[in-house]
Design a protein around this motif. Structure first.
Motif: not given
Length: 407
Positions: A73-74, A307, A310-311, A314
């Motif tokens: 993620i990200g 991070l 929100e990250a 996820k």
């Protein structure tokens, strides 16, 4: 007296007057027709033989990043940089320079800078899985100079050799991830009579692996089996990816940008809300304590952002191999349907932020959270188990339970 060999081809039987050339050997002859036919056979067989080039299904950088997006993620900046570096490395490997060529491409070794739990190891591991090449992880903190207690740097290649089932050719196209590279930084610029056996000395020892040379590797690992036969491995085509938190390097970046706080005013070239690691460059690694020779062997430098909540949220649910999906499957094997309420996910993320463990801490927190349920529910009549915030707050969760050290 030796018997005279007849003047005809020993292969096709044609007499000398029916061929253009008849080549005499020690005990026979061969004509020009058979020579041409034999040449064609050799060419056909050579074409059928497996190529000496490594068989790698090389994907384009955009395809590599798309695959990484499914698991990580990200971290778009790191994924783009790493995808290009890996693509260029294996493109170079699949197109070796011709003899006498003026241009020879160098390796694209990579350094990833980012806090613990931001995904450095996961990125490297996922790329190796995607390209189906051997992969191993080494911890720089256990490496020492030869002759001291610890592991020689050659032990890194021993692990890669083992992951390739001791196939040397396959090993020589693998990926090595060296974690905690920041922990072998030079402790001080001042010379000392005391040997820095796990710092600058290890950096010097790593140079020969990174630059591309033949190394004698003990297949069973370092010093426990001194009688073992060494295997020669060429590191020229092995991709090295190093990762480290480099705690405090932001101060070196600020110093370079002359971002010194004076009184209550701060002069900063970094925008509000911008990650200062985005401004990192090789000079910062040098000032942190990596020797210039080592920094020079890592032409690709990128960073991973810290991070946010929100990250982390996820990461729990969205990747293909997301942690929540893993635990749901674990409970399914016992015939129990596991559900996580939204407030339980928020509670888990809050704990990870509180303990400063990043994504790496999520697994430990969930394990502590569900231990009692995983102990009591198998074999029971319960068919559905819902995890909500009320259940979470009843569980005793602390950093020691997660098995991870708080930063």
């Amino acid at each position: 007296m030796a018997k005279k060999v007849a003047d005809k081809c020993s292969f096709c039987g044609r007499p000398k007057d029916e061929v253009e050339v008849l080549i005499a050997g020690m005990s026979g002859h061969i004509c020009d027709h058979c020579v041409r036919q034999a040449t064609n056979i050799v060419k056909e067989e050579a074409a059928k033989a497996p190529s000496s080039l490594p068989q790698i299904d090389l994907k384009k950088p955009s395809e590599i990043k798309t695959y990484l997006d499914e698991y990580v993620i990200g971290q778009d900046a790191a994924k783009r940089t790493l995808s290009v570096a890996v693509y260029n490395h294996y493109k170079r490997l699949l197109n070796p320079p011709k003899k006498g060529a003026e241009i020879e491409l160098d390796k694209s070794n990579v350094i990833l800078v980012g806090e613990t739990g931001t995904g450095k190891t996961l990125l490297a591991k996922t790329i190796a899985k995607f390209l189906e090449v051997p992969f191993c992880i080494a911890d720089a903190t256990v490496l020492t100079e030869a002759g001291y207690v610890g592991e020689d740097v050659e032990s890194v290649l021993s692990r890669l050799l083992q992951s390739a089932d001791y196939d040397v050719e396959t090993t020589e196209r693998g990926i090595v991830f060296i974690d905690e590279i920041d922990k072998i930084a030079r402790k001080s610029d001042n010379p000392s009579i005391t040997r820095d056996v796990s710092g600058e000395g290890v950096q010097q020892a790593l140079l020969k692996l990174l630059e591309g040379t033949e190394v004698n590797v003990p297949p069973q690992g370092g010093r426990k089996h001194p009688e073992q036969k060494l295997i020669k491995i060429n590191t020229q085509n092995i991709l090295f990816i190093c990762g480290g938190a480099f705690s405090g390097i932001d101060q070196h970046i600020e110093r370079r940008h002359k971002q010194r706080t004076i009184g209550f005013k701060t002069k900063s070239a970094v925008g509000i809300g911008e990650d200062i690691l985005a401004h990192i460059n090789p000079a910062d690694l040098k000032s942190f304590g990596l020797i210039p020779e080592l920094v020079g062997r890592f032409p690709v430098l990128t960073y991973l952002s810290k991070l946010d909540k929100e990250a982390l949220r996820k990461i729990l649910t969205e990747p293909k191999n997301a942690l929540i999906k893993q635990y749901i499957h674990l409970f399914e094997l016992d015939g129990i349907k596991l559900k996580f309420n939204s407030d339980a996910l928020d509670w888990t993320v809050d704990k990870a932020v509180e303990f400063k463990l990043g994504a790496r801490g999520l697994r430990g927190i969930l394990e502590s959270l569900l231990t009692n349920a995983m102990f009591e529910l198998p074999g029971s009549d319960l068919k559905e188990f819902v995890v909500d915030r009320k259940y979470c707050e009843k569980q005793e969760i602390n950093p020691d339970n997660t098995g991870l050290k708080v930063a």
